[in-house]
Motif scaffolding. Structure first.
Motif, PDB file in Angstrom:
ATOM      1  N   TYR A 114      55.902  18.255  28.286  1.00  0.00           N
ATOM      2  CA  TYR A 114      55.962  18.288  26.807  1.00  0.00           C
ATOM      3  C   TYR A 114      55.648  16.750  26.493  1.00  0.00           C
ATOM      4  O   TYR A 114      54.988  16.410  25.365  1.00  0.00           O
ATOM      5  CB  TYR A 114      57.059  18.741  26.345  1.00  0.00           C
ATOM      6  CG  TYR A 114      57.615  18.545  25.100  1.00  0.00           C
ATOM      7  CD1 TYR A 114      57.055  19.148  23.957  1.00  0.00           C
ATOM      8  CD2 TYR A 114      58.332  17.323  24.410  1.00  0.00           C
ATOM      9  CE1 TYR A 114      57.356  18.942  22.330  1.00  0.00           C
ATOM     10  CE2 TYR A 114      58.507  16.968  23.264  1.00  0.00           C
ATOM     11  CZ  TYR A 114      58.115  17.810  22.348  1.00  0.00           C
ATOM     12  OH  TYR A 114      58.468  17.533  20.949  1.00  0.00           O
ATOM     13  N   ASP A 165      58.645  20.886  17.667  1.00  0.00           N
ATOM     14  CA  ASP A 165      58.181  21.965  18.542  1.00  0.00           C
ATOM     15  C   ASP A 165      56.556  21.757  18.238  1.00  0.00           C
ATOM     16  O   ASP A 165      56.154  21.533  17.080  1.00  0.00           O
ATOM     17  CB  ASP A 165      58.263  23.485  17.966  1.00  0.00           C
ATOM     18  CG  ASP A 165      58.187  24.560  19.014  1.00  0.00           C
ATOM     19  OD1 ASP A 165      57.907  24.129  20.142  1.00  0.00           O
ATOM     20  OD2 ASP A 165      58.565  25.522  18.867  1.00  0.00           O
ATOM     21  N   GLN A 220      52.910  23.141  17.194  1.00  0.00           N
ATOM     22  CA  GLN A 220      52.309  23.975  16.167  1.00  0.00           C
ATOM     23  C   GLN A 220      51.021  24.524  16.976  1.00  0.00           C
ATOM     24  O   GLN A 220      50.466  23.846  17.791  1.00  0.00           O
ATOM     25  CB  GLN A 220      52.219  23.389  14.933  1.00  0.00           C
ATOM     26  CG  GLN A 220      53.464  22.749  14.370  1.00  0.00           C
ATOM     27  CD  GLN A 220      54.425  23.996  14.045  1.00  0.00           C
ATOM     28  OE1 GLN A 220      54.095  25.168  13.840  1.00  0.00           O
ATOM     29  NE2 GLN A 220      55.620  23.760  14.244  1.00  0.00           N
ATOM     30  N   TYR A 226      60.096  21.188  27.925  1.00  0.00           N
ATOM     31  CA  TYR A 226      60.221  21.016  26.457  1.00  0.00           C
ATOM     32  C   TYR A 226      61.879  20.364  25.916  1.00  0.00           C
ATOM     33  O   TYR A 226      62.705  20.708  26.810  1.00  0.00           O
ATOM     34  CB  TYR A 226      60.259  22.469  25.976  1.00  0.00           C
ATOM     35  CG  TYR A 226      58.697  22.786  25.487  1.00  0.00           C
ATOM     36  CD1 TYR A 226      57.996  22.603  24.092  1.00  0.00           C
ATOM     37  CD2 TYR A 226      58.088  23.354  26.558  1.00  0.00           C
ATOM     38  CE1 TYR A 226      56.768  22.904  24.019  1.00  0.00           C
ATOM     39  CE2 TYR A 226      56.691  23.954  26.446  1.00  0.00           C
ATOM     40  CZ  TYR A 226      56.025  23.605  25.239  1.00  0.00           C
ATOM     41  OH  TYR A 226      54.895  23.916  25.031  1.00  0.00           O
ATOM     42  N   ILE A 261      64.915  22.720  21.300  1.00  0.00           N
ATOM     43  CA  ILE A 261      64.160  23.494  20.464  1.00  0.00           C
ATOM     44  C   ILE A 261      63.754  24.712  21.082  1.00  0.00           C
ATOM     45  O   ILE A 261      62.743  25.562  21.045  1.00  0.00           O
ATOM     46  CB  ILE A 261      62.608  22.989  20.094  1.00  0.00           C
ATOM     47  CG1 ILE A 261      61.889  22.234  21.291  1.00  0.00           C
ATOM     48  CG2 ILE A 261      62.805  21.725  19.088  1.00  0.00           C
ATOM     49  CD1 ILE A 261      60.518  21.759  20.983  1.00  0.00           C
ATOM     50  N   LYS A 262      64.421  24.927  22.364  1.00  0.00           N
ATOM     51  CA  LYS A 262      64.278  26.253  23.186  1.00  0.00           C
ATOM     52  C   LYS A 262      65.520  27.169  23.332  1.00  0.00           C
ATOM     53  O   LYS A 262      66.638  26.499  23.292  1.00  0.00           O
ATOM     54  CB  LYS A 262      63.691  25.736  24.862  1.00  0.00           C
ATOM     55  CG  LYS A 262      62.232  25.051  24.533  1.00  0.00           C
ATOM     56  CD  LYS A 262      61.429  26.274  24.140  1.00  0.00           C
ATOM     57  CE  LYS A 262      60.065  25.848  24.412  1.00  0.00           C
ATOM     58  NZ  LYS A 262      59.092  26.704  24.063  1.00  0.00           N
ATOM     59  N   ASP A 282      55.012  26.647  28.640  1.00  0.00           N
ATOM     60  CA  ASP A 282      54.079  27.334  27.839  1.00  0.00           C
ATOM     61  C   ASP A 282      52.696  27.457  28.277  1.00  0.00           C
ATOM     62  O   ASP A 282      52.535  26.272  28.568  1.00  0.00           O
ATOM     63  CB  ASP A 282      54.234  27.082  26.563  1.00  0.00           C
ATOM     64  CG  ASP A 282      55.678  27.559  25.719  1.00  0.00           C
ATOM     65  OD1 ASP A 282      56.315  28.028  26.216  1.00  0.00           O
ATOM     66  OD2 ASP A 282      55.578  27.311  24.406  1.00  0.00           O
TER      67      ASP A 282
END
Ligand code: 4AD
Ligand code: MG
Length: 457
Positions: A304, A327, A329, A350, A354-355, A372
Protein backbone atom coordinates in the motif's frame (compact mmCIF):
# COMPACT_ATOMS: atom_id res chain seq x y z
CA UNK A 1 -34.17 -32.79 -30.07
CA UNK A 2 -30.71 -31.31 -30.50
CA UNK A 3 -29.52 -27.90 -29.40
CA UNK A 4 -28.28 -25.59 -32.12
CA UNK A 5 -24.74 -25.57 -30.70
CA UNK A 6 -24.58 -29.34 -31.23
CA UNK A 7 -26.08 -29.17 -34.72
CA UNK A 8 -23.49 -26.61 -35.76
CA UNK A 9 -20.65 -28.55 -34.14
CA UNK A 10 -21.51 -32.04 -35.33
CA UNK A 11 -23.03 -31.14 -38.67
CA UNK A 12 -24.61 -34.54 -39.45
CA UNK A 13 -25.15 -33.55 -43.09
CA UNK A 14 -28.14 -35.09 -44.80
CA UNK A 15 -29.85 -36.19 -41.61
CA UNK A 16 -33.27 -35.03 -40.53
CA UNK A 17 -32.97 -32.78 -37.49
CA UNK A 18 -35.29 -30.90 -35.23
CA UNK A 19 -34.51 -27.53 -33.68
CA UNK A 20 -36.49 -25.19 -31.46
CA UNK A 21 -35.85 -21.62 -30.56
CA UNK A 22 -36.80 -17.98 -31.04
CA UNK A 23 -36.75 -16.21 -34.35
CA UNK A 24 -34.16 -13.49 -34.69
CA UNK A 25 -34.98 -12.40 -38.26
CA UNK A 26 -36.97 -13.37 -41.33
CA UNK A 27 -35.81 -12.42 -44.81
CA UNK A 28 -37.92 -13.17 -47.89
CA UNK A 29 -36.41 -13.82 -51.27
CA UNK A 30 -38.82 -14.76 -54.07
CA UNK A 31 -40.49 -18.02 -53.17
CA UNK A 32 -38.23 -18.55 -50.16
CA UNK A 33 -37.97 -17.29 -46.62
CA UNK A 34 -34.72 -17.37 -44.64
CA UNK A 35 -35.25 -17.67 -40.91
CA UNK A 36 -32.53 -17.10 -38.30
CA UNK A 37 -33.24 -19.24 -35.25
CA UNK A 38 -31.47 -18.91 -31.91
CA UNK A 39 -31.97 -21.18 -28.90
CA UNK A 40 -29.47 -19.61 -26.47
CA UNK A 41 -27.07 -22.56 -26.66
CA UNK A 42 -24.55 -20.48 -28.62
CA UNK A 43 -24.13 -17.10 -30.21
CA UNK A 44 -24.62 -18.34 -33.77
CA UNK A 45 -28.07 -18.65 -35.27
CA UNK A 46 -29.23 -21.64 -37.26
CA UNK A 47 -30.44 -20.64 -40.71
CA UNK A 48 -33.70 -22.24 -41.77
CA UNK A 49 -34.70 -22.34 -45.39
CA UNK A 50 -38.49 -22.22 -45.76
CA UNK A 51 -39.86 -22.90 -49.24
CA UNK A 52 -43.29 -21.92 -50.48
CA UNK A 53 -44.33 -25.56 -50.70
CA UNK A 54 -44.69 -25.69 -46.91
CA UNK A 55 -48.32 -26.17 -45.88
CA UNK A 56 -48.36 -23.05 -43.68
CA UNK A 57 -46.07 -20.93 -45.87
CA UNK A 58 -48.62 -18.24 -46.72
CA UNK A 59 -50.73 -18.53 -43.61
CA UNK A 60 -47.93 -18.50 -41.02
CA UNK A 61 -44.32 -18.50 -42.25
CA UNK A 62 -44.78 -15.22 -44.14
CA UNK A 63 -46.16 -13.65 -40.98
CA UNK A 64 -43.31 -14.68 -38.69
CA UNK A 65 -41.51 -11.87 -36.91
CA UNK A 66 -38.67 -11.42 -34.42
CA UNK A 67 -39.36 -13.16 -31.12
CA UNK A 68 -41.72 -15.90 -32.37
CA UNK A 69 -41.02 -19.34 -30.90
CA UNK A 70 -40.68 -22.12 -33.48
CA UNK A 71 -40.12 -25.83 -33.77
CA UNK A 72 -38.53 -26.79 -37.08
CA UNK A 73 -37.95 -30.17 -38.67
CA UNK A 74 -35.92 -30.64 -41.83
CA UNK A 75 -32.76 -31.81 -43.48
CA UNK A 76 -29.38 -30.44 -42.45
CA UNK A 77 -27.52 -29.45 -45.60
CA UNK A 78 -24.28 -27.64 -46.40
CA UNK A 79 -24.95 -23.93 -46.66
CA UNK A 80 -23.90 -21.96 -49.70
CA UNK A 81 -24.04 -18.77 -47.62
CA UNK A 82 -20.88 -17.25 -46.16
CA UNK A 83 -20.20 -17.53 -42.45
CA UNK A 84 -22.29 -20.60 -41.71
CA UNK A 85 -21.40 -24.20 -42.48
CA UNK A 86 -24.91 -25.66 -42.50
CA UNK A 87 -28.57 -24.77 -42.77
CA UNK A 88 -31.84 -26.63 -42.38
CA UNK A 89 -34.17 -27.11 -45.34
CA UNK A 90 -37.45 -27.17 -43.48
CA UNK A 91 -40.11 -29.88 -43.97
CA UNK A 92 -42.23 -28.55 -41.18
CA UNK A 93 -42.34 -25.30 -39.23
CA UNK A 94 -44.55 -25.21 -36.20
CA UNK A 95 -45.26 -21.88 -34.53
CA UNK A 96 -45.23 -22.47 -30.77
CA UNK A 97 -45.67 -18.86 -29.75
CA UNK A 98 -46.36 -15.67 -31.67
CA UNK A 99 -44.77 -12.32 -30.81
CA UNK A 100 -46.70 -9.31 -32.05
CA UNK A 101 -44.18 -7.14 -33.93
CA UNK A 102 -46.15 -4.03 -32.99
CA UNK A 103 -45.44 -4.54 -29.30
CA UNK A 104 -42.42 -6.90 -29.05
CA UNK A 105 -39.72 -4.61 -27.62
CA UNK A 106 -36.70 -6.30 -29.22
CA UNK A 107 -36.16 -5.37 -32.81
CA UNK A 108 -33.45 -6.24 -35.27
CA UNK A 109 -31.52 -3.02 -34.58
CA UNK A 110 -29.05 -2.73 -31.72
CA UNK A 111 -30.55 -1.55 -28.45
CA UNK A 112 -28.67 0.35 -25.76
CA UNK A 113 -27.77 -1.55 -22.58
CA UNK A 114 -29.76 1.06 -20.62
CA UNK A 115 -32.88 0.24 -22.60
CA UNK A 116 -32.28 -3.49 -22.23
CA UNK A 117 -32.13 -3.06 -18.44
CA UNK A 118 -35.76 -1.94 -18.57
CA UNK A 119 -36.75 -5.31 -20.07
CA UNK A 120 -34.89 -7.74 -17.79
CA UNK A 121 -37.36 -10.46 -18.82
CA UNK A 122 -36.48 -10.25 -22.52
CA UNK A 123 -32.86 -9.11 -22.65
CA UNK A 124 -31.41 -12.65 -22.31
CA UNK A 125 -32.61 -13.09 -25.91
CA UNK A 126 -30.09 -10.55 -27.20
CA UNK A 127 -26.61 -11.46 -28.42
CA UNK A 128 -24.71 -9.63 -25.69
CA UNK A 129 -26.82 -10.64 -22.70
CA UNK A 130 -27.11 -14.16 -24.06
CA UNK A 131 -23.33 -14.36 -24.23
CA UNK A 132 -22.97 -12.92 -20.72
CA UNK A 133 -25.22 -15.68 -19.37
CA UNK A 134 -23.13 -18.41 -21.01
CA UNK A 135 -19.88 -16.87 -19.76
CA UNK A 136 -21.24 -16.56 -16.23
CA UNK A 137 -22.23 -20.19 -16.29
CA UNK A 138 -18.85 -21.31 -17.68
CA UNK A 139 -17.01 -19.27 -15.03
CA UNK A 140 -19.17 -20.61 -12.24
CA UNK A 141 -18.53 -24.18 -13.34
CA UNK A 142 -14.80 -23.46 -13.70
CA UNK A 143 -14.73 -22.17 -10.11
CA UNK A 144 -16.20 -25.38 -8.74
CA UNK A 145 -13.89 -27.48 -10.92
CA UNK A 146 -10.80 -25.51 -9.82
CA UNK A 147 -11.52 -25.83 -6.11
CA UNK A 148 -12.52 -29.47 -6.43
CA UNK A 149 -9.20 -30.22 -8.14
CA UNK A 150 -7.31 -28.25 -5.47
CA UNK A 151 -8.87 -30.36 -2.72
CA UNK A 152 -11.23 -27.73 -1.29
CA UNK A 153 -14.65 -28.61 0.02
CA UNK A 154 -17.61 -26.37 -0.63
CA UNK A 155 -19.44 -25.06 2.43
CA UNK A 156 -22.89 -23.52 2.15
CA UNK A 157 -22.71 -20.52 4.46
CA UNK A 158 -25.97 -18.91 5.57
CA UNK A 159 -27.80 -16.18 3.69
CA UNK A 160 -29.52 -15.07 6.91
CA UNK A 161 -27.03 -14.27 9.64
CA UNK A 162 -26.59 -12.28 12.83
CA UNK A 163 -22.92 -11.46 12.09
CA UNK A 164 -21.83 -8.33 10.25
CA UNK A 165 -18.57 -9.62 8.80
CA UNK A 166 -17.30 -6.37 7.37
CA UNK A 167 -18.47 -4.39 10.40
CA UNK A 168 -19.64 -1.65 8.10
CA UNK A 169 -23.31 -1.70 9.12
CA UNK A 170 -24.43 -2.37 5.57
CA UNK A 171 -26.68 -5.33 6.38
CA UNK A 172 -30.24 -5.54 5.14
CA UNK A 173 -32.43 -6.41 8.12
CA UNK A 174 -34.58 -9.54 7.90
CA UNK A 175 -37.67 -9.18 10.06
CA UNK A 176 -41.25 -10.33 10.46
CA UNK A 177 -42.10 -7.33 12.65
CA UNK A 178 -44.66 -4.81 11.45
CA UNK A 179 -43.66 -1.14 11.28
CA UNK A 180 -45.59 -0.57 14.54
CA UNK A 181 -43.82 -3.41 16.35
CA UNK A 182 -40.47 -2.03 15.17
CA UNK A 183 -41.00 1.17 17.14
CA UNK A 184 -40.56 -0.24 20.68
CA UNK A 185 -37.39 -0.56 22.73
CA UNK A 186 -35.18 -3.46 21.54
CA UNK A 187 -37.93 -4.71 19.18
CA UNK A 188 -35.83 -7.52 17.73
CA UNK A 189 -36.06 -9.57 20.94
CA UNK A 190 -39.65 -10.31 19.84
CA UNK A 191 -38.62 -10.88 16.22
CA UNK A 192 -38.47 -14.20 14.37
CA UNK A 193 -34.90 -15.04 15.42
CA UNK A 194 -35.09 -13.35 18.83
CA UNK A 195 -32.36 -10.94 17.79
CA UNK A 196 -31.56 -8.70 14.89
CA UNK A 197 -30.77 -10.74 11.79
CA UNK A 198 -29.88 -9.70 8.29
CA UNK A 199 -28.76 -10.82 4.86
CA UNK A 200 -25.10 -11.80 4.77
CA UNK A 201 -22.48 -9.29 3.63
CA UNK A 202 -19.87 -12.09 3.44
CA UNK A 203 -19.67 -15.80 4.27
CA UNK A 204 -16.11 -15.42 5.50
CA UNK A 205 -16.62 -15.72 9.24
CA UNK A 206 -18.59 -18.95 8.81
CA UNK A 207 -16.09 -20.21 6.21
CA UNK A 208 -13.36 -19.72 8.84
CA UNK A 209 -15.21 -22.17 11.09
CA UNK A 210 -14.92 -24.89 8.46
CA UNK A 211 -11.36 -23.95 7.45
CA UNK A 212 -10.46 -24.72 11.06
CA UNK A 213 -11.94 -28.20 10.75
CA UNK A 214 -11.45 -29.10 7.07
CA UNK A 215 -8.39 -27.07 6.10
CA UNK A 216 -9.40 -25.84 2.67
CA UNK A 217 -12.95 -24.69 2.04
CA UNK A 218 -14.84 -22.25 -0.14
CA UNK A 219 -18.26 -20.69 -0.20
CA UNK A 220 -19.86 -19.21 -3.30
CA UNK A 221 -23.21 -17.52 -3.14
CA UNK A 222 -25.28 -14.36 -3.13
CA UNK A 223 -24.11 -11.53 -0.90
CA UNK A 224 -25.99 -8.39 0.05
CA UNK A 225 -24.91 -4.88 0.86
CA UNK A 226 -27.22 -2.00 1.67
CA UNK A 227 -24.64 0.56 0.61
CA UNK A 228 -25.99 3.48 -1.33
CA UNK A 229 -23.38 3.21 -4.09
CA UNK A 230 -24.77 4.05 -7.50
CA UNK A 231 -21.68 3.10 -9.49
CA UNK A 232 -20.94 0.88 -12.46
CA UNK A 233 -19.28 -1.69 -10.17
CA UNK A 234 -21.60 -1.92 -7.17
CA UNK A 235 -24.71 -4.03 -6.70
CA UNK A 236 -26.90 -4.42 -3.63
CA UNK A 237 -27.04 -8.18 -4.36
CA UNK A 238 -23.93 -9.72 -5.87
CA UNK A 239 -22.22 -13.09 -5.96
CA UNK A 240 -19.04 -13.63 -4.02
CA UNK A 241 -16.58 -16.51 -4.04
CA UNK A 242 -14.75 -16.92 -0.73
CA UNK A 243 -12.04 -19.53 -0.24
CA UNK A 244 -10.57 -19.92 3.25
CA UNK A 245 -7.39 -21.87 4.01
CA UNK A 246 -5.93 -23.06 7.30
CA UNK A 247 -2.14 -23.26 7.72
CA UNK A 248 -1.83 -20.44 5.21
CA UNK A 249 -0.32 -16.97 5.38
CA UNK A 250 -0.69 -13.87 3.20
CA UNK A 251 1.86 -15.14 0.71
CA UNK A 252 -0.05 -18.43 0.24
CA UNK A 253 -3.31 -16.50 -0.01
CA UNK A 254 -2.01 -14.29 -2.83
CA UNK A 255 -0.54 -17.27 -4.67
CA UNK A 256 -3.85 -19.14 -4.52
CA UNK A 257 -5.83 -16.12 -5.74
CA UNK A 258 -3.49 -15.54 -8.67
CA UNK A 259 -3.41 -19.22 -9.64
CA UNK A 260 -7.19 -19.33 -9.47
CA UNK A 261 -7.77 -16.21 -11.58
CA UNK A 262 -5.36 -17.52 -14.20
CA UNK A 263 -7.11 -20.90 -14.25
CA UNK A 264 -10.52 -19.24 -14.64
CA UNK A 265 -9.24 -17.08 -17.50
CA UNK A 266 -7.74 -20.13 -19.17
CA UNK A 267 -11.10 -21.94 -18.93
CA UNK A 268 -13.12 -19.09 -20.34
CA UNK A 269 -10.63 -18.37 -23.15
CA UNK A 270 -10.78 -22.03 -24.16
CA UNK A 271 -14.51 -22.62 -23.73
CA UNK A 272 -16.16 -19.33 -24.64
CA UNK A 273 -14.07 -18.22 -27.62
CA UNK A 274 -17.04 -17.35 -29.85
CA UNK A 275 -18.73 -15.25 -27.18
CA UNK A 276 -15.47 -13.45 -26.32
CA UNK A 277 -15.04 -12.42 -29.96
CA UNK A 278 -18.45 -10.72 -29.75
CA UNK A 279 -17.26 -8.63 -26.79
CA UNK A 280 -13.91 -7.94 -28.43
CA UNK A 281 -15.66 -6.64 -31.56
CA UNK A 282 -18.58 -4.75 -30.09
CA UNK A 283 -17.76 -3.87 -26.49
CA UNK A 284 -14.04 -3.74 -25.62
CA UNK A 285 -11.29 -3.66 -28.22
CA UNK A 286 -8.15 -5.45 -27.03
CA UNK A 287 -10.15 -7.58 -24.60
CA UNK A 288 -8.78 -10.97 -25.65
CA UNK A 289 -5.16 -9.73 -25.48
CA UNK A 290 -5.79 -8.34 -22.02
CA UNK A 291 -7.26 -11.62 -20.79
CA UNK A 292 -4.48 -13.64 -22.40
CA UNK A 293 -1.84 -11.45 -20.78
CA UNK A 294 -3.50 -11.70 -17.38
CA UNK A 295 -3.57 -15.48 -17.83
CA UNK A 296 0.09 -15.73 -18.83
CA UNK A 297 2.02 -12.98 -17.04
CA UNK A 298 2.72 -12.67 -13.33
CA UNK A 299 0.66 -10.13 -11.40
CA UNK A 300 2.56 -7.09 -10.10
CA UNK A 301 3.01 -6.76 -6.32
CA UNK A 302 3.01 -3.41 -4.49
CA UNK A 303 2.63 -2.60 -0.82
CA UNK A 304 0.00 0.00 0.00
CA UNK A 305 2.80 2.43 0.91
CA UNK A 306 4.48 1.85 -2.46
CA UNK A 307 1.15 2.30 -4.22
CA UNK A 308 0.56 5.61 -2.44
CA UNK A 309 4.05 6.81 -3.40
CA UNK A 310 3.41 5.79 -7.00
CA UNK A 311 0.11 7.70 -7.06
CA UNK A 312 1.68 10.78 -5.52
CA UNK A 313 4.37 10.70 -8.19
CA UNK A 314 1.74 10.42 -10.93
CA UNK A 315 1.16 14.15 -11.27
CA UNK A 316 -2.49 13.39 -11.94
CA UNK A 317 -5.43 15.44 -10.83
CA UNK A 318 -7.35 12.65 -9.09
CA UNK A 319 -10.84 13.50 -7.80
CA UNK A 320 -9.94 11.93 -4.43
CA UNK A 321 -6.69 13.11 -2.83
CA UNK A 322 -3.97 10.54 -2.25
CA UNK A 323 -2.44 10.38 1.18
CA UNK A 324 -1.15 7.62 3.41
CA UNK A 325 -4.06 6.39 5.53
CA UNK A 326 -6.84 7.06 3.02
CA UNK A 327 -8.47 4.18 1.17
CA UNK A 328 -7.67 3.76 -2.51
CA UNK A 329 -10.52 4.78 -4.81
CA UNK A 330 -11.42 3.14 -8.10
CA UNK A 331 -9.61 5.89 -10.05
CA UNK A 332 -6.39 5.17 -8.10
CA UNK A 333 -6.78 1.41 -8.46
CA UNK A 334 -7.32 1.69 -12.19
CA UNK A 335 -4.34 4.03 -12.62
CA UNK A 336 -2.10 1.49 -10.87
CA UNK A 337 -3.03 -1.41 -13.16
CA UNK A 338 -3.80 0.46 -16.38
CA UNK A 339 -0.92 2.96 -16.38
CA UNK A 340 1.75 1.80 -13.94
CA UNK A 341 1.80 -2.00 -14.08
CA UNK A 342 -0.21 -2.66 -17.26
CA UNK A 343 -1.19 -5.89 -15.54
CA UNK A 344 -3.29 -6.96 -12.57
CA UNK A 345 -1.81 -5.56 -9.36
CA UNK A 346 -1.82 -7.04 -5.87
CA UNK A 347 -1.67 -4.32 -3.22
CA UNK A 348 -0.74 -5.51 0.27
CA UNK A 349 -0.39 -4.24 3.84
CA UNK A 350 -3.08 -1.56 3.98
CA UNK A 351 -3.41 0.68 7.05
CA UNK A 352 -5.20 -1.19 9.84
CA UNK A 353 -7.55 1.74 10.38
CA UNK A 354 -9.28 1.35 7.00
CA UNK A 355 -9.63 -2.46 7.06
CA UNK A 356 -11.98 -4.78 9.01
CA UNK A 357 -11.24 -6.19 12.47
CA UNK A 358 -10.39 -9.73 11.35
CA UNK A 359 -7.25 -8.89 9.36
CA UNK A 360 -3.94 -9.85 10.97
CA UNK A 361 -2.03 -6.94 12.46
CA UNK A 362 1.46 -6.54 11.00
CA UNK A 363 4.48 -6.25 13.28
CA UNK A 364 4.63 -2.48 12.71
CA UNK A 365 1.24 -2.18 14.45
CA UNK A 366 0.05 0.22 11.72
CA UNK A 367 -0.78 -2.06 8.82
CA UNK A 368 -2.54 -5.39 8.34
CA UNK A 369 -1.78 -8.50 6.25
CA UNK A 370 -4.37 -7.51 3.65
CA UNK A 371 -4.29 -7.91 -0.10
CA UNK A 372 -6.51 -6.49 -2.81
CA UNK A 373 -6.24 -7.57 -6.43
CA UNK A 374 -6.89 -4.74 -8.87
CA UNK A 375 -7.62 -5.15 -12.57
CA UNK A 376 -7.97 -2.85 -15.57
CA UNK A 377 -11.36 -1.30 -16.21
CA UNK A 378 -12.71 -2.18 -12.78
CA UNK A 379 -10.29 -1.67 -9.90
CA UNK A 380 -10.81 -4.02 -6.96
CA UNK A 381 -11.68 -7.55 -8.02
CA UNK A 382 -10.51 -9.41 -4.92
CA UNK A 383 -10.21 -8.44 -1.27
CA UNK A 384 -8.50 -10.81 1.12
CA UNK A 385 -6.17 -11.17 4.06
CA UNK A 386 -4.42 -13.37 6.54
CA UNK A 387 -6.76 -13.55 9.52
CA UNK A 388 -5.84 -12.49 13.06
CA UNK A 389 -5.28 -15.82 14.82
CA UNK A 390 -4.02 -14.36 18.15
CA UNK A 391 -6.84 -14.21 20.70
CA UNK A 392 -5.74 -11.08 22.58
CA UNK A 393 -4.91 -9.08 19.49
CA UNK A 394 -8.22 -10.03 17.88
CA UNK A 395 -10.27 -9.23 20.98
CA UNK A 396 -8.60 -5.83 21.24
CA UNK A 397 -9.31 -5.03 17.59
CA UNK A 398 -12.93 -6.16 17.91
CA UNK A 399 -13.45 -3.99 20.98
CA UNK A 400 -11.90 -1.04 19.19
CA UNK A 401 -14.28 -1.63 16.28
CA UNK A 402 -17.21 -1.50 18.72
CA UNK A 403 -18.21 -5.15 18.32
CA UNK A 404 -20.02 -7.00 21.10
CA UNK A 405 -17.46 -9.60 22.18
CA UNK A 406 -20.18 -11.77 23.68
CA UNK A 407 -22.12 -11.94 20.45
CA UNK A 408 -18.98 -12.89 18.55
CA UNK A 409 -17.85 -15.31 21.28
CA UNK A 410 -17.93 -18.18 18.80
CA UNK A 411 -15.48 -16.33 16.54
CA UNK A 412 -13.12 -15.78 19.47
CA UNK A 413 -13.48 -19.46 20.45
CA UNK A 414 -11.84 -20.37 17.15
CA UNK A 415 -8.75 -18.59 18.55
CA UNK A 416 -9.14 -20.18 21.99
CA UNK A 417 -9.27 -23.75 20.75
CA UNK A 418 -6.72 -24.94 18.20
CA UNK A 419 -6.07 -21.60 16.52
CA UNK A 420 -3.78 -21.72 13.47
CA UNK A 421 -2.59 -19.17 10.91
CA UNK A 422 -5.21 -18.97 8.20
CA UNK A 423 -6.12 -16.77 5.28
CA UNK A 424 -8.69 -16.28 2.56
CA UNK A 425 -10.16 -13.88 0.10
CA UNK A 426 -13.37 -12.78 -1.57
CA UNK A 427 -13.72 -12.43 -5.31
CA UNK A 428 -16.63 -10.40 -6.63
CA UNK A 429 -18.04 -12.80 -9.21
CA UNK A 430 -19.97 -10.14 -11.12
CA UNK A 431 -16.84 -7.99 -11.32
CA UNK A 432 -14.99 -11.01 -12.70
CA UNK A 433 -17.66 -11.34 -15.40
CA UNK A 434 -17.22 -7.61 -16.09
CA UNK A 435 -13.47 -8.07 -16.44
CA UNK A 436 -13.89 -11.08 -18.73
CA UNK A 437 -16.50 -9.46 -21.00
CA UNK A 438 -15.25 -5.87 -20.85
CA UNK A 439 -18.82 -4.74 -20.09
CA UNK A 440 -18.88 -1.22 -18.66
CA UNK A 441 -21.70 -1.60 -16.19
CA UNK A 442 -22.03 -4.36 -13.60
CA UNK A 443 -25.83 -4.22 -14.05
CA UNK A 444 -25.39 -5.77 -17.48
CA UNK A 445 -23.46 -8.84 -16.31
CA UNK A 446 -25.93 -10.13 -13.70
CA UNK A 447 -29.32 -11.51 -14.78
CA UNK A 448 -31.32 -9.48 -12.30
CA UNK A 449 -29.48 -6.41 -10.97
CA UNK A 450 -30.50 -4.98 -7.61
CA UNK A 451 -29.38 -1.41 -7.01
CA UNK A 452 -30.71 1.51 -4.95
CA UNK A 453 -34.23 2.19 -6.17
CA UNK A 454 -34.35 -0.73 -8.59
CA UNK A 455 -35.25 -4.42 -8.29
CA UNK A 456 -37.32 -5.46 -11.32
CA UNK A 457 -38.62 -9.05 -11.69
O1 4AD B 1 -13.46 -6.56 -0.15
P1 4AD B 1 -14.71 -7.21 0.34
O2 4AD B 1 -15.68 -6.35 1.08
O3 4AD B 1 -14.22 -8.43 1.22
C1 4AD B 1 -14.98 -9.25 1.98
O4 4AD B 1 -16.18 -9.23 2.04
C2 4AD B 1 -14.18 -10.32 2.68
N1 4AD B 1 -14.98 -10.82 3.81
C3 4AD B 1 -13.83 -11.39 1.70
C4 4AD B 1 -12.99 -12.50 2.29
O5 4AD B 1 -11.86 -12.24 2.66
N2 4AD B 1 -13.53 -13.69 2.39
O6 4AD B 1 -15.48 -7.88 -0.89
C5 4AD B 1 -14.82 -8.83 -1.69
C6 4AD B 1 -15.07 -8.52 -3.14
C7 4AD B 1 -14.56 -7.17 -3.61
O7 4AD B 1 -13.20 -7.22 -3.93
C8 4AD B 1 -15.43 -6.91 -4.83
O8 4AD B 1 -14.91 -7.58 -5.96
C9 4AD B 1 -16.73 -7.58 -4.45
O9 4AD B 1 -16.47 -8.49 -3.41
N3 4AD B 1 -17.72 -6.59 -3.99
C10 4AD B 1 -18.78 -6.19 -4.70
N4 4AD B 1 -19.21 -6.52 -5.93
C11 4AD B 1 -20.34 -5.95 -6.39
N5 4AD B 1 -21.07 -5.07 -5.69
C12 4AD B 1 -20.69 -4.69 -4.43
N6 4AD B 1 -21.44 -3.82 -3.73
C13 4AD B 1 -19.50 -5.26 -3.89
N7 4AD B 1 -18.84 -5.13 -2.72
C14 4AD B 1 -17.77 -5.95 -2.80
MG1 MG C 1 -12.57 -4.73 -0.27
Amino acid sequence: MTRIVELLRQQPLGSVVEAQGWLRTRRDSGSLAFLELNDGSCLANLQILAEEGLANYESEVKKLSTGCALRVRGQLVASPAKGQPVEVRADCIEVLGWADPATYPLQKKRHSFEFLRSIAHLRPRTNALGAVARIRSALSFAIHRFFHEQGFIQVQTPVITTSDCEGAGEMFTVTTLSPEQMRGHNPFSADFFGQRAGLTVSGQLQAEIFALSHGRVYTFGPTFRAENSNTSRHLAEFWMLEPEMAFCDLRGDMAMAETMIKALLASVLAECAEDLVLFEQHVAKGLIDRLTQARDQPFVHLTYSEAVAELQRAGRDFSFPVQWGADLQAEHERYLCEEVARAPVIVTNYPAAIKPFYMRLDDDGRTVAAMDILVAGIGELVGGSQREERLEVLAARMSAAGLDLEQYGWYLDLRRFGSVPHAGFGLGFDRLVQFVTGMQNIRDVIPFPRTPGSAPC
